[in-house]
Design an enzyme around this catalytic site. Sequence first.
Site, PDB file in Angstrom:
ATOM      1  N   GLU A 187      36.710  30.443  38.600  1.00  0.00           N
ATOM      2  CA  GLU A 187      36.389  29.858  37.305  1.00  0.00           C
ATOM      3  C   GLU A 187      35.691  28.516  37.477  1.00  0.00           C
ATOM      4  O   GLU A 187      34.710  28.218  36.789  1.00  0.00           O
ATOM      5  CB  GLU A 187      37.661  29.682  36.467  1.00  0.00           C
TER       6      GLU A 187
ATOM      7  N   GLU B  55      29.423  32.396  31.789  1.00  0.00           N
ATOM      8  CA  GLU B  55      29.368  33.829  32.060  1.00  0.00           C
ATOM      9  C   GLU B  55      28.263  34.172  33.058  1.00  0.00           C
ATOM     10  O   GLU B  55      28.450  34.996  33.956  1.00  0.00           O
ATOM     11  CB  GLU B  55      29.152  34.596  30.750  1.00  0.00           C
TER      12      GLU B  55
END
Length: 257
Positions: free
Chosen positions: A191, A133
């Site tokens: 990602e 994150e």
Amino acid sequence: MLKKILTLAVAALGLMAAPQASAQFNLAKAAKAAKSAAQAVTLTDAQMTAYVKEYIDWMDTHNEVAAEDSPYTQRLKTLTEGLTDVDGTPLNFKVYLVIDVNAFACADGSVRVFSSLMDIMSDEELLGVIGHEVGHVGLHHSRKAFKNALLTSALKDAVGSANSTVGALTDSQLGDLGEAMMTSKFSRKQEEEADDYGYKFLKDKGKDPAAMSAAFRKLKELEGDQKSSKLNQLFSSHPDLDKRIERMDKKIAAEKK
């Protein structure tokens, strides 16, 4: 009692665990959206910062935040000791007492971890989620996602690029923003970039970067056992976990040589 989160911001590890929401707009709204989108593109950094703050404040108000003396809060505080900033952006952590299994980070460095995710993950696995994150924050993915949400949500009509001030948004407008963010996704490339960034971030902060691989392995385990309805949406959009595990394992092996 745990409650279901009202809306989500940026999804953890490419996952979504939000309530269903309609994304249908009639043609009149679509035409109006296209007309106003050009204005929002020119948002200043100061305006973006103000909108992000307003959004995370709204999220913290509309979801039950674990108290300072809560075991969840104390565990997260111990786990994130030393994780003070990402490239100069201060990090702050809170736990939402909700039934959804997820976590997210905002462009201002706010990281929110859901208690149900903490219930099923070890400290090492949680650290891997957090590293990922933080990667989205450090690489400005979170900021771009937030801006895109402004452009595609109904509240863009409240965003005036010609005005340097930012007016308070209504609950309805913030809800529209949450819906736009809920339906947004990071690309596979983003990602992977966040994975790599998270790995280096944890290593530089004196944490074990193998936590990244541990987190993916846990998610892979959950992927094969989706008995709970709160996990049903977790695996609808994430990049291939096997490949991500392999990439992280290769990094770990290479550093051990």
